[in-house]
Design a protein around this motif. Structure first.
Motif: not given
Length: 521
Positions: A352-360, A362-368
């Protein structure tokens, strides 16, 4: 304030000592050309000096004051030549005496030329070091750095030179003895990291600095692995004890935005160099009472290595989102060692901590990028345990960044109806989907494709032009064949009658229906 010309003089003296016969000859010839008046129109402009020297024809000279090694002469010399030196002497003589330069050069010291600059940058001379002393090596590294900095003082070129010139030179100067060489290079890398961090200011792109730091972090990891056997064999105990204290202090003193990079150093050294259980226990005692993020991370890693997961996970829960960037390493380690039970405990708290972090991020490339990394970990876990619930949950939670993995997973596991729902949710059109997948679904579960065709037909009709109507009619033929395949002719007839009624004002479409013989269904 030290001028660029004075900085060039310091580089000249340090790079071409007069203890060398060739350097003395260059000085002699350069002085001769200068004193005979062979230098024509030498001048300073920006960070360079330019001149022409009469010597069997004109020689054109360009001196770079910031990076002396980039200086050039049309005579073809690849290092300092008499023409370059004569040009510099001509510019120097316009504001200073030649005697002061020559005297300082002979004494092999910059004190006569740059009294203020020297006191600020040249520390205690340490031209050699003892293999048995880490502090001696660090003094040597520091002195070499001061020498390097005095030769390339420009901030613009400093970092590039640090990675491509200064550190490679240290590699050649490190001990040759295989047992200790990795340790000395590890500390040289750590020293360079500190210099990079110290040079950072808000005018520089953060990512540029971080990329340079990660090069040195990679070296720390590599050298730590090289120390593994030497550390176990008790050959370096005194040096390692000194190293433990130094690395701990570096981490605890490090501030944002580079805590992560310094913590990587701490992780890699404790993974392979300080891996004895009694050392880990004593290190935890050293960290007692420390409550900073840096200290909490250090404690967590030590507890992780000691397999005290319950205590480690208490710290993960306590620090929550602050820990998110650091969790990947621990999860990766557990996947690599196939520690199934431990991994389940860590995932329960971490996911849960990691998925929340990914959504936060700033950029799509970083999230991907982070999504791809996390799902790779969970794929390995699923293959090892034959349990894919966590993997599926994570893919759902990380949409749309997990679309590629989720789409492939649903297709490969023959969850065709969910696969179609995913395409509709993403807003993808039928024409853009892979033909071989549609063909496979038609053979296995044709009914799953009905919604895709219905949506595609409606979108074509919305365009209100003849080409779109022809496309809609073509889609209707395919859809009719699917209804026949599923033995749903009665439902098809109801659908077609409703479609005709709803589009009776679209005369062009009605004509296409007649051409397609849908009037007689």
């Amino acid at each position: 304030m030290v001028t660029k010309m004075e900085q060039f003089a310091a580089w000249l003296i340090n790079t071409y000592p007069l203890t060398n016969d060739n350097n003395r000859n260059i000085l002699k010839e350069g002085l001769k050309l200068f004193r005979q008046g062979n230098v024509i129109h030498a001048y300073q402009e920006g960070s360079s000096m330019t001149g022409k020297v009469q010597d069997n024809g004109q020689k054109h000279v360009l001196l770079d004051e910031e990076i002396g090694d980039l200086s050039r002469c049309s005579c073809g010399a690849t290092t300092l030549c008499p023409h370059q030196l004569a040009t510099f002497l001509s510019v120097w003589s316009q504001s200073k005496t030649i005697a002061s330069l020559i005297d300082g050069w002979k004494e092999q010291s910059t004190d006569n030329i740059l009294p203020t600059f020297a006191s600020a940058t040249i520390k205690k001379e340490a031209t050699t070091y003892e293999d048995s002393s880490l502090s001696s090596w660090l003094e040597f590294v520091d002195y070499q750095h001061q020498q390097y900095k005095s030769s390339i003082p420009s901030k613009r070129t400093y970092l590039t030179g640090l990675t491509h010139a200064f550190f490679p030179k240290l590699r050649t100067q490190a001990p040759k003895k295989a047992e200790i060489r990795p340790l000395f290079l590890l500390h040289a890398s750590l020293y360079c990291m500190e210099q990079v961090i110290d040079s950072y200011d808000s005018s520089q792109p953060y990512q540029y600095i971080a990329d340079i730091l990660h090069r040195f972090v990679d070296t720390v990891e590599e050298e730590s692995k090289g120390l593994f056997h030497s550390a176990i064999a008790f050959q370096l105990d005194s040096l390692l004890k000194e190293s433990r204290q130094l690395i701990r202090e570096k981490l605890l003193q490090q501030e944002e935005p580079f805590i992560r990079e310094m913590f990587y150093v701490y992780q890699f050294t404790w993974n392979d160099v300080f891996q004895r259980r009694n050392w880990m226990s004593s290190e935890l005692k050293e960290l007692e009472g420390e409550t900073s993020l840096q200290a909490e991370l250090a404690k967590t890693h030590l507890l992780f290595l000691l397999k005290k997961d319950e205590d480690a996970l208490k710290l993960v829960k306590k620090n929550g989102n602050q820990y998110a960037p650091y969790l990947f390493h621990w999860l990766q380690s557990l996947v690599s060692t196939k520690a199934k039970d431990r991994l389940e405990s860590w995932l329960a708290i971490s996911l849960p901590i990691v998925t929340s972090y990914i959504h936060s991020e700033p950029t799509y490339d970083r999230k991907r990028q982070l999504t791809k990394h996390l799902l790779k970990l969970l794929t390995d876990y699923a293959m090892e345990t034959r349990q894919d619930k966590l993997y599926k949950d994570a893919m759902r939670q990380l949409m749309p960044y997990s679309y590629g993995e989720y789409e492939w997973y649903l297709f490969e596991t023959k969850n065709y109806r969910q696969w179609v729902e995913l395409q509709l949710w993403m807003g993808f059109e039928l024409s853009g989907l892979e033909a071989y997948k549609l063909k496979e679904i038609k053979k296995t579960d044709a009914y799953a494709l009905f919604p895709l065709y219905h949506v595609a037909i409606n979108k074509a009709l919305e365009q209100r032009n003849k080409t779109a109507y022809k496309e809609a009619t073509s889609l209707l033929k395919t859809l009719h064949s699917l209804y026949k395949k599923e033995k749903l002719e009665d439902i098809w007839l109801q659908y077609l009658l409703q479609l005709k009624e709803g589009t009776k004002r679209l005369r062009s479409f009605q004509e296409e229906l007649k051409k397609g013989r849908f009037s007689y269904d």
